[in-house]
Design an enzyme around this catalytic site. Structure first.
Site, PDB file in Angstrom:
ATOM      1  CB  CYS A 130      13.898  16.152 -18.292  1.00 40.42           C
ATOM      2  SG  CYS A 130      12.233  16.792 -18.010  1.00 40.42           S
ATOM      3  CG  ASP A 188       1.556  29.823 -16.477  1.00 36.42           C
ATOM      4  OD1 ASP A 188       2.526  29.570 -15.742  1.00 36.42           O
ATOM      5  OD2 ASP A 188       0.398  29.454 -16.214  1.00 36.42           O
ATOM      6  CG  ASP A 189       5.364  26.986 -15.838  1.00 38.95           C
ATOM      7  OD1 ASP A 189       4.787  25.927 -16.055  1.00 38.95           O
ATOM      8  OD2 ASP A 189       5.190  27.650 -14.802  1.00 38.95           O
ATOM      9  N   GLY A 213      10.009  17.824  -4.450  1.00 36.80           N
ATOM     10  CA  GLY A 213       9.134  16.816  -3.869  1.00 36.80           C
ATOM     11  C   GLY A 213       8.676  17.234  -2.490  1.00 36.80           C
ATOM     12  CG  ASN A 226      14.948  12.719  -9.872  1.00 39.28           C
ATOM     13  OD1 ASN A 226      13.756  12.617 -10.115  1.00 39.28           O
ATOM     14  ND2 ASN A 226      15.694  13.705 -10.347  1.00 39.28           N
ATOM     15  CB  CYS A 285       5.851  15.891 -22.938  1.00 33.84           C
ATOM     16  SG  CYS A 285       7.110  17.148 -22.664  1.00 33.84           S
ATOM     17  CB  CYS A 328      12.820  12.145  -6.541  1.00 32.90           C
ATOM     18  SG  CYS A 328      11.623  10.883  -6.173  1.00 32.90           S
ATOM     19  CB  CYS A 377       6.344  12.463 -19.369  1.00 29.88           C
ATOM     20  SG  CYS A 377       8.046  12.163 -18.838  1.00 29.88           S
ATOM     21  CB  SER A 391       8.749  28.532 -13.288  1.00 30.59           C
ATOM     22  OG  SER A 391       7.434  28.045 -13.419  1.00 30.59           O
ATOM     23  CB  CYS A 425      13.678  14.149 -23.443  1.00 32.75           C
ATOM     24  SG  CYS A 425      12.165  13.184 -23.653  1.00 32.75           S
TER      25      CYS A 425
END
Length: 480
Positions: A262, A371-372, A45, A123, A460, A17, A408, A309, A457
């Site tokens: 995050c 790559d991200d 989104g 969100n 993950c 979101c 997550c 990215s 955080c």
């Protein structure tokens, strides 16, 4: 993801979101400005969007709303925007992590209740949404959606019945809801922003002329020509009225080291021109690339990024290593939400529809590809194969995030462990699966530097959840 999700790629993460609220004290119409703000947040989104507006000088409780499935320019026409009258409003773009992909789940949510009206854009993800939903249902609540945003709205409305104002109701509701949330709320005469105490999701305040804005990213402020004022602090409730900005800090954690932004906002989700909590996303990605070059150097002829990215991290790697940066991929920008996945029979790769390799750039060269992230590994395998087909002599894959090992529960669309390529596999085994000559990931201890040293955080990657995860996987019933 395919089949009702946003796009072409089953091996990329998605945010769920973006939120945007605006209050013009001079009484000017805000709908079109909110529309352009949402346009700037479209990357957050692409499933549905909506706008709700009201006139603070008009009758209380009159709210004009329009929302639907699709991109902003698909849902809104000039005629629809013209129909939305008001000087205060909230807008939303959505990608579903909780609740199925239907028009009923599009936001903002508008509630009519005994104290008036409430429009809410959210969100994030709550970890205790099922319990709160059941508690409300047991007392007679009738739900129109399957999203936890409605649970938040109900709790605010119920608290408002016995509180002096809506901001106190928001504070009381925040004592009950657990998880990640950035909220923008419109009441008849107030615009309210709230950020969860851990600060998982970003939220900031801006000003344009005599209007105030609360939104997910600073790039939305830039798009409408607004000035950035400051971030909403984790746990803070900001109330904007004609009297100015008021702040409620009662929900701010006493120990700020427990906040948990995050990290994927910096790695992938946010636009590179946005700034969160004092750290520019562009610089975060450059930093990640530089760290990869320091920690896992390799001899090569060219550094390239996987759009979009991965590009900035690739530039950082090139700067640090001295190896030239180049463009190896041409991206088809017109593959959007409605892209139809090719059938197996016609053997057209969804990745090839999205990306093409510039053969003259890579032929005969040793390539470092940045790559991200690697989620399931399917896309990485195809892209490495495309580089080899184009004549690359070697392909060394560098990932500007650590390996995903855990799901997550806070709003990032990370699948269950058995779908993660890094789960129960060594890096060497992953390298073999994707077909690279070498593979390395960003070290987990580098992540805090991407956020300018602020607490983040890393659940993950590490399994260290800032909030205890739910006993059942809430992403089953509540996530498509």
């Amino acid at each position: 993801m395919m089949d009702g999700k946003m796009g072409w790629d089953t091996d990329k993460l998605h945010e769920e979101c973006g939120v945007f609220g605006m209050y013009d004290f001079d009484g000017g119409e805000v709908a079109s400005t909110i529309y352009y703000g949402l346009f700037a947040l479209q990357h957050r989104g692409q499933e549905s969007c909506g706008i709700a507006v009201s006139d603070t000088s008009g009758p209380k409780g009159k709210v004009d709303t329009h929302k639907g499935m699709g991109l902003c320019n698909e849902v809104f026409t000039p005629e629809e925007l013209e129909r939305l009258h008001g000087n205060i409003g909230v807008g939303h773009v959505r990608y579903s992590t909780a609740g199925s992909s239907t028009r009923e789940n599009a936001q903002p949510l508008v509630l009519n209740y005994i104290k008036g009206t409430l429009a809410l854009a959210h969100n994030g993800n709550l970890v205790n949404a099922p319990e709160l939903r059941q508690e409300l249902a047991n007392t007679g609540a009738i739900f129109q959606t399957t999203i936890d945003s409605e649970v938040i709205a109900y709790h605010i409305a119920r608290e408002r019945v016995h509180t002096p104002n809506v901001e106190t109701a928001v504070a009381n509701a925040m004592k009950k809801i657990v998880g990640a949330y950035a909220l923008v709320i419109m009441s008849p005469r107030k615009l309210i922003g709230a950020r969860d105490p851990f600060g998982f999701k970003p939220l900031c305040i801006g000003k344009k002329d005599n209007a105030y804005i609360i939104t997910s990213e600073t790039c939305a402020l830039d798009t409408i020509g607004a000035e950035f004022i400051r971030d909403v602090e984790p746990g803070e409730i900001v109330t904007i009225t004609k009297n100015g900005i008021a702040s409620d800090t009662s929900m701010i954690l006493p120990d700020q080291s427990r906040t948990a932004r995050c990290i994927f906002e910096y790695i992938y989700f946010a636009r590179p021109d946005s700034v969160f909590d004092g750290m520019g996303v562009y610089h975060s990605r450059l930093y990640a690339g530089r760290c990869l070059a320091k920690d896992s150097p390799v001899d090569a002829d060219l550094v390239v990024g996987v759009p979009e990215s991965g590009n900035t991290a690739a530039m950082g790697y090139a700067m640090e290593s001295g190896i030239p940066y180049g463009t190896a991929f041409v991206k088809n920008s017109y593959v959007g939400r409605t892209f139809i996945k090719p059938k197996q029979s016609n053997r057209v790769s969804a990745v090839r529809v999205k990306l093409n390799v510039l053969k003259e750039v890579v032929v005969g060269k040793r390539i470092i590809m940045i790559d991200d992230s690697i989620v399931r590994g399917t896309t990485s395998n195809q892209i490495v194969g495309m580089l080899r087909e184009a004549g690359a002599k070697e392909v060394h894959v560098k990932v500007s995030a650590p390996p995903f090992l855990h799901p997550c529960y806070f709003g990032t669309d990370i699948p269950s462990e058995d779908q993660l390529i890094a789960h129960n596999r060594t890096i060497e085994e992953i390298r073999e699966i994707i077909g690279a000559d070498s593979l390395s990931y960003l070290k987990i201890e580098r992540l805090m530097g991407m956020a300018g040293g602020r607490p983040i955080c890393t659940a993950c990657f590490s399994g260290d959840y800032p909030i205890a995860p739910p006993t059942e996987d809430i992403r089953g019933e509540y996530q498509k």
